[in-house]
Design an enzyme around this catalytic site. Structure first.
Site, PDB file in Angstrom:
ATOM      1  N   GLN A 116    -183.599 -63.807  11.975  1.00 48.92           N
ATOM      2  CA  GLN A 116    -182.366 -63.762  12.758  1.00 48.92           C
ATOM      3  C   GLN A 116    -182.584 -64.370  14.144  1.00 48.92           C
ATOM      4  OE1 GLN A 116    -180.196 -59.734  11.823  1.00 48.92           O
ATOM      5  NE2 GLN A 116    -182.390 -59.363  11.788  1.00 48.92           N
ATOM      6  N   HIS A 136    -179.385 -67.438  11.666  1.00 51.09           N
ATOM      7  CA  HIS A 136    -178.540 -67.591  12.855  1.00 51.09           C
ATOM      8  C   HIS A 136    -178.780 -68.921  13.561  1.00 51.09           C
ATOM      9  CE1 HIS A 136    -178.159 -62.919  13.141  1.00 51.09           C
ATOM     10  NE2 HIS A 136    -177.391 -63.445  12.204  1.00 51.09           N
ATOM     11  N   CYS A 147    -176.013 -86.637   6.327  1.00 59.99           N
ATOM     12  CA  CYS A 147    -177.133 -86.601   5.373  1.00 59.99           C
ATOM     13  C   CYS A 147    -177.973 -85.334   5.497  1.00 59.99           C
ATOM     14  CB  CYS A 147    -178.018 -87.833   5.541  1.00 59.99           C
ATOM     15  SG  CYS A 147    -179.012 -87.843   7.063  1.00 59.99           S
ATOM     16  N   CYS A 163    -171.613 -77.477  16.863  1.00 59.02           N
ATOM     17  CA  CYS A 163    -170.794 -78.492  17.531  1.00 59.02           C
ATOM     18  C   CYS A 163    -171.531 -79.828  17.625  1.00 59.02           C
ATOM     19  CB  CYS A 163    -170.433 -78.027  18.936  1.00 59.02           C
ATOM     20  SG  CYS A 163    -169.439 -76.518  18.972  1.00 59.02           S
ATOM     21  N   THR A 217    -185.920 -55.261  13.755  1.00 57.17           N
ATOM     22  CA  THR A 217    -184.467 -55.414  13.790  1.00 57.17           C
ATOM     23  C   THR A 217    -183.802 -54.053  13.686  1.00 57.17           C
ATOM     24  OG1 THR A 217    -182.526 -56.315  12.632  1.00 57.17           O
ATOM     25  CG2 THR A 217    -184.486 -55.910  11.299  1.00 57.17           C
ATOM     26  N   TYR A 243    -189.014 -49.686  16.712  1.00 61.47           N
ATOM     27  CA  TYR A 243    -189.152 -48.524  17.591  1.00 61.47           C
ATOM     28  C   TYR A 243    -187.906 -47.647  17.579  1.00 61.47           C
ATOM     29  CZ  TYR A 243    -193.605 -49.384  19.997  1.00 61.47           C
ATOM     30  OH  TYR A 243    -194.936 -49.513  20.308  1.00 61.47           O
ATOM     31  N   GLN A 244    -186.743 -48.264  17.491  1.00 62.57           N
ATOM     32  CA  GLN A 244    -185.501 -47.498  17.488  1.00 62.57           C
ATOM     33  C   GLN A 244    -185.061 -47.191  16.066  1.00 62.57           C
ATOM     34  OE1 GLN A 244    -183.623 -50.661  19.812  1.00 62.57           O
ATOM     35  NE2 GLN A 244    -182.937 -49.098  21.256  1.00 62.57           N
TER      36      GLN A 244
END
Length: 292
Positions: A116, A136, A147, A163, A217, A243-244
């Site tokens: 990501q 991403h 091509c 873009c 993640t 960790y979270q």
């Protein structure tokens, strides 16, 4: 630094849950969970069904790039009117975590790797592009709209949202034909749809895997954040290293709350996989944990 990426993105209010408290497993807990993960890796090699990997910003913190939703993360501090600190993307180097993932890939334990991250470090460390899904995008990449030739740049491509960059294709290297198609950036904005090719590659990867490993993640943003739900529907178990608490803490088999590089480097050590660390690391090499 990361603020360049921030500045390129459009405003978007829903950035998921930010600033969750960190959880630190005890060494005993880590070793027990590491044994479970080790067994999945051994089984993957024995059955020929490699581990499917999802990478998040926590893998690049060892490269001195901030994550997004941690205590010192980009979105966490942005909500407080502050900016996260870190090195410039252009000087960031792959760290122990990146090199451990590469080593596990070379050894055949993992194959398809979804990242990501847009920092380009997974490509830079040497993960083959045929096995890497930069879901991403990549801030250093331009793609021909005609091509589909890719151009990796030394400088950040200063746009997102697929873009036109104002440059033209130099020709299709595979066929040798001239092209002159328009180049575009390769990084998604908040509202940019994920490539159908990427989604198709992910669908195919499920058929070849035995386990899902989510590294660094919080699993807050879909569709990648829902991969553990997809795994469960297919009878595949998931391990997370973060960790979270992640968005799917209650449904995964094992949630490891520890330093990403410690777990990956210890796993390589336990499996007898040599990690080529080189001599230009941005972070310190951890002392591997013994699980036997």
């Amino acid at each position: 630094m990361t603020s360049v990426y921030e500045s390129l993105l459009s405003d978007y209010p829903d950035k998921g849950v930010i600033g969750k408290p960190e959880i630190r497993d005890t060494e005993t807990e880590i070793i027990e969970k590491l044994r479970t993960l080790y067994n999945h890796f051994v089984q993957a090699k024995q059955t020929g069904k490699p581990i499917f990997v999802l990478i998040g910003a926590g893998v690049s913190t060892g490269s001195k790039l901030p994550d997004f939703r941690g205590k010192q993360g980009v979105w966490t501090l942005q909500a407080e009117g502050k900016h996260a600190e870190g090195v410039d993307f252009q000087v960031a180097r792959p760290g122990v975590s990146h090199k451990s993932i590469l080593a596990l890939h070379k050894a055949g334990y993992i194959k398809t790797i979804i990242t990501q991250n847009v920092d380009g470090l997974d490509r830079k460390v040497g993960i083959p592009v045929e096995d890497l899904i930069e879901v991403h995008g990549n801030l250093f990449l331009e793609v021909c709209q005609s091509c589909f030739s890719e151009y990796v740049r030394e400088e950040i491509v200063m746009s997102v949202g697929l873009c036109p960059t104002g440059r033209n294709c130099e020709g299709n290297k595979r066929t040798g034909r001239s092209c002159r198609g328009k180049l575009r950036d390769a990084t998604l904005d908040w509202d940019t749809e994920i490539s159908l090719n990427h989604l198709d590659r992910i669908r195919k990867a499920w058929k070849q895997t035995s386990h899902l490993l989510c590294i660094g993640t919080s699993l807050e943003i879909i569709p990648m954040g829902s991969l553990p739900l997809d795994a469960k529907s297919k009878g595949i178990k998931t391990t997370t290293i973060n960790y979270q608490e992640t968005a799917h803490e209650k449904i995964v088999e094992t949630a490891i709350h520890a330093d990403v590089k410690l777990i990956l480097y210890s796993l390589c050590n336990a499996l007898g996989v040599n990690v080529d660390l080189g001599d230009d690391l941005p972070d310190e090499v951890p002392i591997p944990l013994k699980i036997s």
